[in-house]
Motif scaffolding. Structure first.
Motif, PDB file in Angstrom:
ATOM      1  N   GLU A  85       0.880  -1.301  -0.212  1.00 36.07           N
ATOM      2  CA  GLU A  85       0.061   0.501   0.050  1.00 36.07           C
ATOM      3  C   GLU A  85       0.456   1.350   0.171  1.00 36.07           C
ATOM      4  O   GLU A  85       1.886   1.047   0.221  1.00 36.07           O
ATOM      5  N   GLU A 101      -8.400   7.933   1.222  1.00 32.82           N
ATOM      6  CA  GLU A 101      -7.643   6.834   0.740  1.00 32.82           C
ATOM      7  C   GLU A 101      -6.614   6.540   0.760  1.00 32.82           C
ATOM      8  O   GLU A 101      -6.142   6.154   1.398  1.00 32.82           O
ATOM      9  N   GLU A 102      -6.634   7.490   0.185  1.00 31.33           N
ATOM     10  CA  GLU A 102      -4.671   7.789  -0.555  1.00 31.33           C
ATOM     11  C   GLU A 102      -3.921   9.288  -0.008  1.00 31.33           C
ATOM     12  O   GLU A 102      -2.690   9.580   0.628  1.00 31.33           O
ATOM     13  N   TYR A 122      -5.360  -2.244   6.431  1.00 34.96           N
ATOM     14  CA  TYR A 122      -5.207  -2.529   5.513  1.00 34.96           C
ATOM     15  C   TYR A 122      -5.253  -3.959   5.745  1.00 34.96           C
ATOM     16  O   TYR A 122      -5.268  -5.128   4.494  1.00 34.96           O
TER      17      TYR A 122
END
Length: 130
Positions: A85, A101-102, A122
């Motif tokens: 991730e 989310e990012e 995650y």
């Protein structure tokens, strides 16, 4: 929750560039989350932090195995798991609540990043759907 303090990265004293961190994740970690799908596991999280002037870029590589329960026979078994991730951390003094989310938003006065919640998400999102 005392156990989760070890999943913090103090970034304020770091020079610009790449820095690597390792974290072990086991039953004590999952015990801190009452409603976790995963109750036990043996994982290693390698986190590469790239520090820039107003931005942190984190790459997560999580490897190991987690304990799951078979939906058919209800027997517990260890399942291998591999997760990669990436997240961006931006700094602002403005009142900002739109974490995505990012992209994670921190105050310019923050000096460490708590990644326990990210690791938890995650891992639980990587559990295969039966």
């Amino acid at each position: 929750m005392k156990h989760l303090k070890q999943y913090r990265i103090p970034f304020s004293g770091l020079n610009a560039g790449k820095h690597n961190f390792e974290f072990d994740i086991n039953k004590k970690f999952f015990d801190c989350y009452e409603h976790s799908i995963v109750k036990d596991g043996n994982l290693k999280a390698e986190v590469e932090l790239q520090k820039q002037e107003n931005l942190l870029i984190l790459h997560f590589d999580i490897q190991g195995e987690i304990q799951l329960t078979c939906d058919t026979c209800l027997k517990e078994f260890m399942s291998p798991i591999s997760i990669q991730e990436r997240i961006l951390v931006k700094f602002t003094d403005e009142d900002w609540t739109d974490n995505t989310e990012e992209v994670l938003i921190l105050s310019k006065s923050d000096h460490e990043l708590d990644i326990a919640e990210l690791l938890y998400e995650y891992i639980n999102l990587a559990v295969p759907i039966s």
